[in-house]
Design an enzyme around this catalytic site. Structure first.
Site, PDB file in Angstrom:
ATOM      1  N   ASP A   1     -62.633 149.078   7.960  1.00 28.97           N
ATOM      2  CA  ASP A   1     -61.866 149.838   9.242  1.00 28.97           C
ATOM      3  C   ASP A   1     -61.425 151.093   8.478  1.00 28.97           C
ATOM      4  O   ASP A   1     -60.913 151.983   9.259  1.00 28.97           O
ATOM      5  CB  ASP A   1     -60.874 149.016   9.629  1.00 28.97           C
ATOM      6  CG  ASP A   1     -61.401 148.609  11.308  1.00 28.97           C
ATOM      7  OD1 ASP A   1     -62.173 149.296  11.858  1.00 28.97           O
ATOM      8  OD2 ASP A   1     -60.893 147.790  11.945  1.00 28.97           O
TER       9      ASP A   1
ATOM     10  N   GLN B   1     -59.269 142.711  14.732  1.00 28.33           N
ATOM     11  CA  GLN B   1     -59.257 143.647  15.976  1.00 28.33           C
ATOM     12  C   GLN B   1     -58.098 143.834  16.524  1.00 28.33           C
ATOM     13  O   GLN B   1     -57.170 143.039  16.720  1.00 28.33           O
ATOM     14  CB  GLN B   1     -60.315 142.879  17.166  1.00 28.33           C
ATOM     15  CG  GLN B   1     -60.344 143.526  18.529  1.00 28.33           C
ATOM     16  CD  GLN B   1     -61.190 144.815  18.290  1.00 28.33           C
ATOM     17  OE1 GLN B   1     -62.183 144.905  17.647  1.00 28.33           O
ATOM     18  NE2 GLN B   1     -60.864 145.919  18.772  1.00 28.33           N
TER      19      GLN B   1
ATOM     20  N   LYS C   1     -69.793 144.828  18.692  1.00 28.92           N
ATOM     21  CA  LYS C   1     -69.951 145.009  17.153  1.00 28.92           C
ATOM     22  C   LYS C   1     -70.800 143.850  16.689  1.00 28.92           C
ATOM     23  O   LYS C   1     -71.538 144.211  15.997  1.00 28.92           O
ATOM     24  CB  LYS C   1     -68.349 145.036  16.672  1.00 28.92           C
ATOM     25  CG  LYS C   1     -67.824 146.101  16.739  1.00 28.92           C
ATOM     26  CD  LYS C   1     -66.102 145.854  16.521  1.00 28.92           C
ATOM     27  CE  LYS C   1     -65.308 147.179  16.828  1.00 28.92           C
ATOM     28  NZ  LYS C   1     -63.881 147.012  16.421  1.00 28.92           N
TER      29      LYS C   1
END
Length: 280
Positions: free
Chosen positions: A118, A95, A51
């Protein structure tokens, strides 16, 4: 059979993101993504690095907050609260998975819905299911973008989704339903998965089980989207679909790697850019 080349499409989309990012930069606005990594899980570290590299390619600032595995839930909430208040941060990504002593749902709900790139916050989830504009989880968003790029019609199609996670299966089902498809969702309690996959025009699978979907489970001409990613003993990456046999009867199929994976990363970049545009 036509390969749904996510790697190629992701590269094309990144060029567009670069242009839009430069337009914001000329106005003194630099899109930024804060990534929080708790612990030292090797797979999580790999995803975080991917990422970060993607952000660098398109001109998005990526800031990594590495926290030890024994970080308390309160300390993590404090970090997120500071990022919520930081006007220079457009997106916040925690994460997953988190260490077992931390309540994942509580953490995800603490992220501002306006920075939830997200798409896991309940507010964004609710908007998705109501067909309203919000942040959509990156993997389902990438799948829909990929299908649209190849002019695959979804309206009126029978779609079977194998895997019912909050991250992929459920939001993908909502997107498909919003697009006019008829949905079947299979999960660990489903008695006979093949009963549903055999009837489907589009089969999407993402459960992390090698060769779960075989040739006899897919009808001739079906479209197959393999979301799974598994590593063999020899280091090779494969999906949840028996690619060699299924590719002989389907009309479209995603490769692993090079299919859904690159589209997931690109969709995260798109969400971060969208947040920067919305905020400014």
């Amino acid at each position: 059979m036509i390969l749904l080349d996510g790697k190629k499409l992701a590269s094309q989309i990144e060029q567009d993101i670069i242009k839009q990012t430069k337009q914001l930069t000329t106005r003194g606005i630099t899109p930024s993504l804060a990534v929080i990594l708790v612990g030292n899980d090797s797979a999580s570290q790999t995803y975080v690095n991917m990422k970060a590299k993607a952000c660098k390619r398109v001109g998005i600032t990526s800031i990594l907050y590495e926290m030890p595995v024994n970080t308390t839930e309160q300390d993590l909430l404090y970090t997120i609260d500071n990022l919520n208040k930081n006007h220079q941060i457009d997106g916040i990504l925690v994460q997953l998975p988190l260490p077992s002593h931390i309540n994942t749902y509580k953490i995800l709900e603490s992220i501002s819905p306006h920075k939830d790139v997200d798409g896991f916050h309940i507010q964004n989830s609710g908007k998705l299911h109501c067909g309203l504009d919000g942040f959509v989880p990156a993997t389902p968003l990438g799948i829909m973008t990929l299908l649209r790029h190849y002019n695959i019609e979804i309206q009126g199609k029978d779609v079977c989704i194998v895997g019912a996670s909050n991250i992929v299966g459920k939001p993908l089902a909502a997107l498909m339903l919003n697009a006019g498809a008829t949905i079947s969702i299979c999960h660990i309690q489903t008695k006979e998965v093949s009963f549903y996959t055999k009837k489907a025009d589009i089969v999407c699978v993402g459960v992390g089980k090698i060769n779960l979907i075989t040739k006899d489970m897919v009808k001739q001409g079906a479209i197959v989207v393999d979301i799974g990613i598994n590593r063999l003993d020899n280091g090779k990456l494969v999906g949840d679909v028996d690619f060699q046999s299924v590719s002989n009867i389907c009309s479209f199929i995603t490769p692993v790697p090079g299919g859904v994976g690159p589209m997931t990363i690109t969709s995260l970049l798109q969400n971060t850019l969208k947040s920067a545009q919305n905020r400014h």
